[in-house]
Design a protein around this motif. Structure first.
Motif, PDB file in Angstrom:
ATOM      1  N   ALA A 118       0.842  -1.202   0.000  1.00 20.97           N
ATOM      2  CA  ALA A 118       0.000   0.000   0.000  1.00 20.97           C
ATOM      3  C   ALA A 118       0.876   1.251   0.000  1.00 20.97           C
ATOM      4  N   ARG A 119       1.955   1.182   0.742  1.00 18.78           N
ATOM      5  CA  ARG A 119       2.844   2.341   0.816  1.00 18.78           C
ATOM      6  C   ARG A 119       3.478   2.633  -0.538  1.00 18.78           C
ATOM      7  N   GLN A 120       3.859   1.570  -1.237  1.00 23.66           N
ATOM      8  CA  GLN A 120       4.432   1.775  -2.569  1.00 23.66           C
ATOM      9  C   GLN A 120       3.398   2.359  -3.522  1.00 23.66           C
ATOM     10  N   LEU A 121       2.158   1.903  -3.412  1.00 20.11           N
ATOM     11  CA  LEU A 121       1.109   2.452  -4.283  1.00 20.11           C
ATOM     12  C   LEU A 121       0.869   3.929  -3.964  1.00 20.11           C
ATOM     13  N   ARG A 122       0.931   4.269  -2.685  1.00 18.01           N
ATOM     14  CA  ARG A 122       0.788   5.697  -2.322  1.00 18.01           C
ATOM     15  C   ARG A 122       1.927   6.519  -2.935  1.00 18.01           C
ATOM     16  N   LYS A 123       3.106   5.937  -2.965  1.00 18.15           N
ATOM     17  CA  LYS A 123       4.237   6.655  -3.569  1.00 18.15           C
ATOM     18  C   LYS A 123       4.002   6.849  -5.069  1.00 18.15           C
ATOM     19  N   LEU A 124       3.473   5.826  -5.714  1.00 14.46           N
ATOM     20  CA  LEU A 124       3.169   5.958  -7.146  1.00 14.46           C
ATOM     21  C   LEU A 124       2.122   7.051  -7.362  1.00 14.46           C
ATOM     22  N   ALA A 125       1.133   7.094  -6.474  1.00 15.44           N
ATOM     23  CA  ALA A 125       0.111   8.146  -6.565  1.00 15.44           C
ATOM     24  C   ALA A 125       0.754   9.521  -6.412  1.00 15.44           C
ATOM     25  N   GLU A 126       1.667   9.618  -5.467  1.00 12.29           N
ATOM     26  CA  GLU A 126       2.334  10.901  -5.201  1.00 12.29           C
ATOM     27  C   GLU A 126       3.180  11.333  -6.403  1.00 12.29           C
ATOM     28  N   ILE A 127       3.891  10.370  -6.982  1.00 12.57           N
ATOM     29  CA  ILE A 127       4.701  10.687  -8.169  1.00 12.57           C
ATOM     30  C   ILE A 127       3.785  11.130  -9.314  1.00 12.57           C
ATOM     31  N   GLY A 128       2.669  10.440  -9.461  1.00 12.98           N
ATOM     32  CA  GLY A 128       1.714  10.809 -10.508  1.00 12.98           C
ATOM     33  C   GLY A 128       1.236  12.244 -10.361  1.00 12.98           C
ATOM     34  N   ARG A 129       1.013  12.630  -9.116  1.00 16.52           N
ATOM     35  CA  ARG A 129       0.511  13.982  -8.866  1.00 16.52           C
ATOM     36  C   ARG A 129       1.620  15.023  -8.997  1.00 16.52           C
ATOM     37  N   LYS A 130       2.800  14.683  -8.517  1.00 14.75           N
ATOM     38  CA  LYS A 130       3.906  15.654  -8.437  1.00 14.75           C
ATOM     39  C   LYS A 130       4.645  15.816  -9.765  1.00 14.75           C
ATOM     40  N   TYR A 131       4.842  14.707 -10.466  1.00 14.53           N
ATOM     41  CA  TYR A 131       5.707  14.761 -11.659  1.00 14.53           C
ATOM     42  C   TYR A 131       4.958  14.462 -12.951  1.00 14.53           C
ATOM     43  N   ASP A 132       3.721  13.967 -12.858  1.00 13.61           N
ATOM     44  CA  ASP A 132       2.978  13.628 -14.063  1.00 13.61           C
ATOM     45  C   ASP A 132       1.682  14.435 -14.053  1.00 13.61           C
ATOM     46  N   LYS A 133       0.628  13.863 -14.589  1.00  9.40           N
ATOM     47  CA  LYS A 133      -0.626  14.611 -14.676  1.00  9.40           C
ATOM     48  C   LYS A 133      -1.734  13.954 -13.850  1.00  9.40           C
ATOM     49  N   GLY A 134      -1.328  13.364 -12.722  1.00 11.90           N
ATOM     50  CA  GLY A 134      -2.322  12.883 -11.769  1.00 11.90           C
ATOM     51  C   GLY A 134      -2.888  11.506 -12.051  1.00 11.90           C
ATOM     52  N   TYR A 135      -2.192  10.745 -12.858  1.00  5.13           N
ATOM     53  CA  TYR A 135      -2.654   9.383 -13.087  1.00  5.13           C
ATOM     54  C   TYR A 135      -1.498   8.507 -13.559  1.00  5.13           C
ATOM     55  N   GLY A 136      -1.732   7.200 -13.542  1.00  2.00           N
ATOM     56  CA  GLY A 136      -0.753   6.252 -14.055  1.00  2.00           C
ATOM     57  C   GLY A 136      -1.488   5.162 -14.808  1.00  2.00           C
ATOM     58  N   HIS A 137      -0.711   4.348 -15.515  1.00  2.00           N
ATOM     59  CA  HIS A 137      -1.315   3.321 -16.378  1.00  2.00           C
ATOM     60  C   HIS A 137      -0.705   1.964 -16.042  1.00  2.00           C
ATOM     61  N   PHE A 138      -1.532   1.036 -15.579  1.00  2.00           N
ATOM     62  CA  PHE A 138      -1.060  -0.314 -15.267  1.00  2.00           C
ATOM     63  C   PHE A 138      -1.065  -1.143 -16.548  1.00  2.00           C
ATOM     64  N   THR A 139       0.015  -1.917 -16.727  1.00  3.02           N
ATOM     65  CA  THR A 139       0.249  -2.579 -18.019  1.00  3.02           C
ATOM     66  C   THR A 139       0.080  -4.095 -17.942  1.00  3.02           C
ATOM     67  N   THR A 140       0.077  -4.718 -19.111  1.00  2.00           N
ATOM     68  CA  THR A 140      -0.029  -6.176 -19.193  1.00  2.00           C
ATOM     69  C   THR A 140       1.221  -6.873 -18.671  1.00  2.00           C
ATOM     70  N   ARG A 141       2.290  -6.131 -18.450  1.00  2.00           N
ATOM     71  CA  ARG A 141       3.502  -6.715 -17.882  1.00  2.00           C
ATOM     72  C   ARG A 141       3.537  -6.533 -16.366  1.00  2.00           C
ATOM     73  N   GLN A 142       2.421  -6.207 -15.781  1.00  2.00           N
ATOM     74  CA  GLN A 142       2.284  -5.997 -14.339  1.00  2.00           C
ATOM     75  C   GLN A 142       3.156  -4.842 -13.849  1.00  2.00           C
ATOM     76  N   ASN A 143       3.429  -3.894 -14.736  1.00  2.00           N
ATOM     77  CA  ASN A 143       4.186  -2.699 -14.375  1.00  2.00           C
ATOM     78  C   ASN A 143       3.262  -1.493 -14.327  1.00  2.00           C
ATOM     79  N   LEU A 144       3.843  -0.326 -14.051  1.00  2.00           N
ATOM     80  CA  LEU A 144       3.086   0.922 -14.121  1.00  2.00           C
ATOM     81  C   LEU A 144       3.847   1.920 -14.978  1.00  2.00           C
ATOM     82  N   GLN A 145       3.129   2.616 -15.845  1.00  2.00           N
ATOM     83  CA  GLN A 145       3.764   3.609 -16.710  1.00  2.00           C
ATOM     84  C   GLN A 145       3.194   4.993 -16.442  1.00  2.00           C
ATOM     85  N   PHE A 146       4.099   5.977 -16.419  1.00  2.40           N
ATOM     86  CA  PHE A 146       3.686   7.385 -16.401  1.00  2.40           C
ATOM     87  C   PHE A 146       3.974   7.961 -17.781  1.00  2.40           C
TER      88      PHE A 146
END
Lengths: 562, 111
Positions: free
Chosen positions: A76-104
Motif C-alpha cells: 500500500a505504501r508503494q502504491l501511495r508513492k506511485l500516486a504521489e509521483i503521478g501527482r507531483k511529476y505527471d498529470k495525476g494518473y498512471g497506467h497499469f500494463t499487461t507486464r504488471q508494471n506501471l507507466q507514467f
C-alpha cells in the motif's frame, strides 16, 4: 531515507541494506548520466540505451517512465508513492500494463533522477523495464492466495529478479526477454506466450520442480511456447534458465530485429535441436556455483513474510446476508471474487475497466483509496494483474461488503473481471510512438456498448484484447476476440481475430475477414456476440461455441452488410 | 472516434517538429531565420516546397544536437483546412494536440 520496515507488509519481499545500496547506486549513476546528457557530454545516441536501461522512453507527448512492479506485487505504501509521483511529476494518473508494471506518460527527463530517488525510498526501481535484457518476471495475480496453488511462484520470480538484474551475460541479449511463472494447475499468467514460461509444481514426494516452455511470444510472428523439459529440480532452477539464456545469447539473431526473439531461434533450430543445445549447456553449467540451495530459497521465502490469517470459516452469516440483501454486491462477488486457500478469506479483483473508461488507468486519488483499502482489508498488500486490474488478495469474506461499498462509491466496483468489459488494451496511438492506430477509444466504445452488468454476466467469460500495432502489447493474438489496429493510407482500420486463448490450451486467434473501420468494429463485436448467444449450448463458453460451430456463422454475420 | 481527414483538395505543406530534450515537450520550428522553436503548431513555420523544408530540417537537426536542445527532429506533412492546420497523419495530429481520449491533457487542454 524512510524505508519500509522488514516484515511490516505481509507478502511483499523485504529489501535488506544490500538491495537498498544497489538501487541507490543505480539512481546516482543515472543522475550523473542525465547531467552529462543535458550538459552535452553525451549525445542522444550514447544516452538512449542508458535511459532505456532505466525504463525511460520518449513517446509521442513526453518521456514515458515504466516502473517495475516485480511480479505485480506491491505494498500500500508503494502504491501511495506511485500516486504521489503521478501527482507531483505527471498529470495525476498512471497506467497499469499487461507486464504488471506501471507507466507514467508525461515525465520530464530532468525530473527522472528525483523520481527514481523517491521510488528507491519505498524499495522500487525502473531497472530492466526496457532494453534487451530480462524484463519483469510476471506471475499469477492470485499468487500466495489461490486455492488451487501448488507452489508460491513469487519466491522463484524474486530469485530470477535477483539473478538476472544487471547479470553481465544478460544485459545485452539479442532482444528483450520475458519470463512468466505459474504455481498452480490453471494458467493465469499466459505462460506459453512468453519467451520462457515456467510451471512450478510438486512431485509425489512434495519436492518442488519446474516445467519449462520456451519460444512463445506474440508480435509480428506469434508462436506458442514449446515444452523442452517437464521436470527441473528446484536446485537446478537457475542453472537451467541460465542454460536457455546462454544458448539464446550464442545463437539468437542480432542482425535482424524481426528475427531476434528466442521464438524465432526455437522455430528455426527446431524444438529437438534447441532442447539438445540447452541440455548440453545445462550439463556444463550444473554444479555448486549454480546450485539453488534450499536455505537460499527459504531465506527468500522468509523475506516475503506471511499474512497473519485468522481461523475463520467460509461463507460467514454476515457475508451471506449481504449478498442476499444486495444483488449488485452478489454480482460483484460472483464475478470479481476468487476462492482463497485460507477459509474465510477471498481475493478481490478491483476492475480498472469501468464502462467507457480507459483500461488500466488509475488516478492518484484512486491509487490512494485502493492503498487505504489494502491497509484496511488485505494486510497492506496488493497486486497488478496482467489484465490491467488490481487485486486485494487476502480479504476477509465478512469484510467484502465494506470493501465493495467503498469501491462502488468511487467508481471502482465494476463487476466485469474476465467478462466482455474487462478489455485489455495497449496505449495505442494516443500515446505510443510505435502504434499505427488507436486502441483506447475502441476499448471505451466496446465497453460502453456492453455496459449492462447483467448482460455481461449473461455473455460470460469472453476476453477482448486490443493492440494498436503488430507488436501486440494488447495480446490481441490470444484474445477470444482480438482486435489489431492497422494503418491504411493514413486511416485507422481494425482486423478482428477470433479463437485466441491465453490459458494452458493456448491458441493464436484466426483472422475473421477484412479489416473494418472503428465504428464498424463495435458493431462487429456485437454481431459476434449475438451469433454466440444464439448458437451456444447451456454453459458453453464463447471459445467452445466457436470451436463447435466454426468461423462461418460469425464471418457471415459480421460481413453481411459488406 | 473519427479523426481522419477526408479532404484532399488543399496543398500539402511541411512543418518541422521535435521533442525538447529536458522535458520531452513536443515543439515545432518557428518561422524566421533564427531557428527558434515554439510549442504550438499554429505558430510553426510552414514550408511550401520540399527543398526549403529539407534545408531547414538539416539546420534544425544540427542545432538541436549541437545545443542539446531537442531530439528526434523530423518533418511532417499537413494541410490548411478552413484556416486550421491539420497534419495529414493521425499520429502527428495527436502529437500536436494531445491524446484523443484525454482532451483535458496536452496542448489541446490549453486551447
Amino acid at each position: 531515507m524512510n524505508h519500509i520496515a522488514p516484515g511490516r507488509n505481509a507478502g511483499v519481499y523485504s529489501y535488506d541494506d544490500i538491495d537498498r545500496r544497489f538501487v541507490a547506486e543505480r539512481v546516482e549513476q543515472f543522475r550523473a548520466q542525465v547531467e552529462r546528457r543535458l550538459s552535452g557530454e553525451l549525445t542522444e545516441d550514447e544516452f538512449k540505451p542508458l535511459r532505456l536501461m532505466n525504463g525511460l522512453y520518449l513517446q509521442l507527448h513526453a518521456y514515458m517512465l515504466r516502473i517495475a512492479v516485480p511480479y505485480g506485487v506491491l505494498t500500500a505504501r508503494q502504491l501511495r508513492k506511485l500516486a504521489e509521483i503521478g501527482r507531483k511529476y505527471d498529470k495525476g494518473y498512471g497506467h497499469f500494463t499487461t507486464r504488471q508494471n506501471l507507466q507514467f506518460n508525461w515525465i520530464k527527463l530532468e525530473d527522472t533522477p528525483a523520481i527514481l530517488h523517491e521510488l528507491a525510498e519505498v524499495d522500487m526501481h525502473a531497472l530492466q523495464t526496457s532494453g534487451n535484457c530480462v524484463r519483469n518476471v510476471t506471475t499469477d495475480q492470485f499468487v500466495g492466495a489461490a486455492r488451487d496453488e501448488v507452489v508460491d511462484g513469487r519466491v522463484y520470480a524474486e530469485i530470477l529478479r535477483q539473478w538476472t538484474t544487471l547479470h553481465p551475460e544478460f544485459t545485452f541479449l539479442p532482444r528483450k526477454f520475458k519470463i512468466a511463472i505459474m504455481g498452480s494447475d490453471a494458467d493465469r499468467a499466459a505462460i506459453r506466450v512468453h519467451d520462457v514460461g515456467v510451471f512450478a509444481k510438486r512431485n509425489e514426494r512434495g519436492e518442488v520442480g519446474f516445467t519449462f516452455y520456451v519460444g512463445g511470444g506474440l508480435g509480428r510472428s506469434p508462436f506458442i511456447g514449446k515444452l523442452i523439459r517437464d521436470w527441473v529440480p528446484e536446485e537446478d532452477f537457475v542453472a537451467y534458465l541460465e542454460a536457455i539464456l546462454r544458448v539464446y545469447n550464442q545463437y539468437g539473431r542480432r542482425d535482424n530485429i524481426y528475427k531476434a526473439r528466442i521464438k524465432i531461434l526455437v522455430h528455426e533450430l527446431g524444438q529437438e535441436k534447441f532442447t539438445q543445445e540447452v541440455e548440453e549447456e545445462f550439463a556444463r553449467l550444473r554444479g555448486p556455483k549454480y546450485r539453488l540451495a534450499p536455505e537460499v530459497v527459504d531465506e527468500i521465502r522468509r523475506r516475503f513474510g506471511g499474512p497473519a490469517f485468522e481461523t475463520l470459516t467460509d461463507e460467514p452469516e454476515s457475508f451471506q446476508a449481504a449478498k442476499a440483501a444486495n444483488p449488485d454486491f452478489a454480482r460483484w462477488v460472483a464475478v470479481n471474487v476468487l476462492a482463497h486457500k485460507v477459509p474465510g478469506y477471498a481475493a478481490a479483483t478491483i476492475s480498472l475497466k469501468p464502462a467507457g473508461g480507459i483500461p488500466g488507468d488509475a488516478t492518484s486519488e484512486q491509487m490512494e483509496l485502493i492503498a487505504d483499502l489494502a491497509d484496511a482489508h488485505s494486510f497492506g498488500e496488493l497486486r497488478v494483474s496482467h489484465a490491467q486490474n488490481l487485486v486485494l488478495a487476502h480479504v476477509r469474506q465478512d469484510a467484502l461488503f465494506t470493501l465493495w461499498t467503498a469501491l462502488e462509491a468511487n467508481g471502482l466496483g465494476t463487476p466485469n473481471a474476465g467478462l466482455i468489459g474487462d478489455i485489455i488494451a495497449c496505449p495505442g496511438l494516443d500515446y505510443c510512438a510505435l502504434a499505427n492506430a488507436r486502441s483506447i477509444p475502441l476499448a471505451q466504445a466496446i465497453s460502453a456498448r456492453f455496459a449492462d452488468p447483467a448482460r455481461q454476466q449473461t455473455i460470460g467469460e469472453l476476453g477482448i484484447k486490443i493492440s494498436g500495432c503488430i507488436n501486440a502489447c494488447g495480446h490481441h493474438h490470444v484474445g477470444a476476440i482480438g482486435i489489431l489496429g492497422v494503418d491504411k493510407k493514413g486511416e485507422e482500420f481494425y482486423q478482428i481475430t477470433v479463437g485466441g486463448d491465453p490459458t494452458l490450451t493456448t491458441a493464436i486467434g484466426d483472422i475473421l475477414g477484412p479489416a473494418v473501420t472503428a465504428d464498424e468494429t463495435v458493431d462487429a463485436i456485437e454481431a459476434i456476440v449475438e451469433v454466440y448467444l444464439s448458437n451456444r449450448h447451456d454453459g458453453e463458453r464463447f471459445i467452445d461455441t466457436l470451436k463447435r460451430v466454426g468461423h462461418g456463422p460469425f464471418k457471415e454475420r459480421v460481413y453481411a452488410a459488406h | 472516434m473519427a479523426l481522419n481527414d477526408k479532404s484532399r483538395n488543399e496543398a500539402v505543406l511541411k512543418a518541422i517538429t521535435a521533442n525538447r530534450l529536458r522535458d520531452g515537450e513536443v515543439i515545432f520550428l518557428a518561422p524566421g531565420p533564427g531557428l527558434g522553436w515554439v510549442e504550438r503548431l499554429d505558430d510553426a513555420a510552414l514550408f511550401e516546397d520540399a527543398a526549403a523544408a529539407d534545408t531547414a530540417l538539416a539546420a534544425a537537426k544540427a542545432q538541436a544536437e549541437g545545443e542539446q536542445f531537442a531530439v528526434d527532429v523530423y518533418a511532417f506533412d499537413l494541410r490548411v483546412t478552413d484556416g486550421q492546420r491539420v497534419p495529414v497523419k493521425t499520429r502527428e495530429r495527436i502529437r500536436a494536440l494531445g491524446p484523443t481520449v484525454r482532451i483535458d491533457l496536452g496542448k489541446q487542454a490549453a486551447a
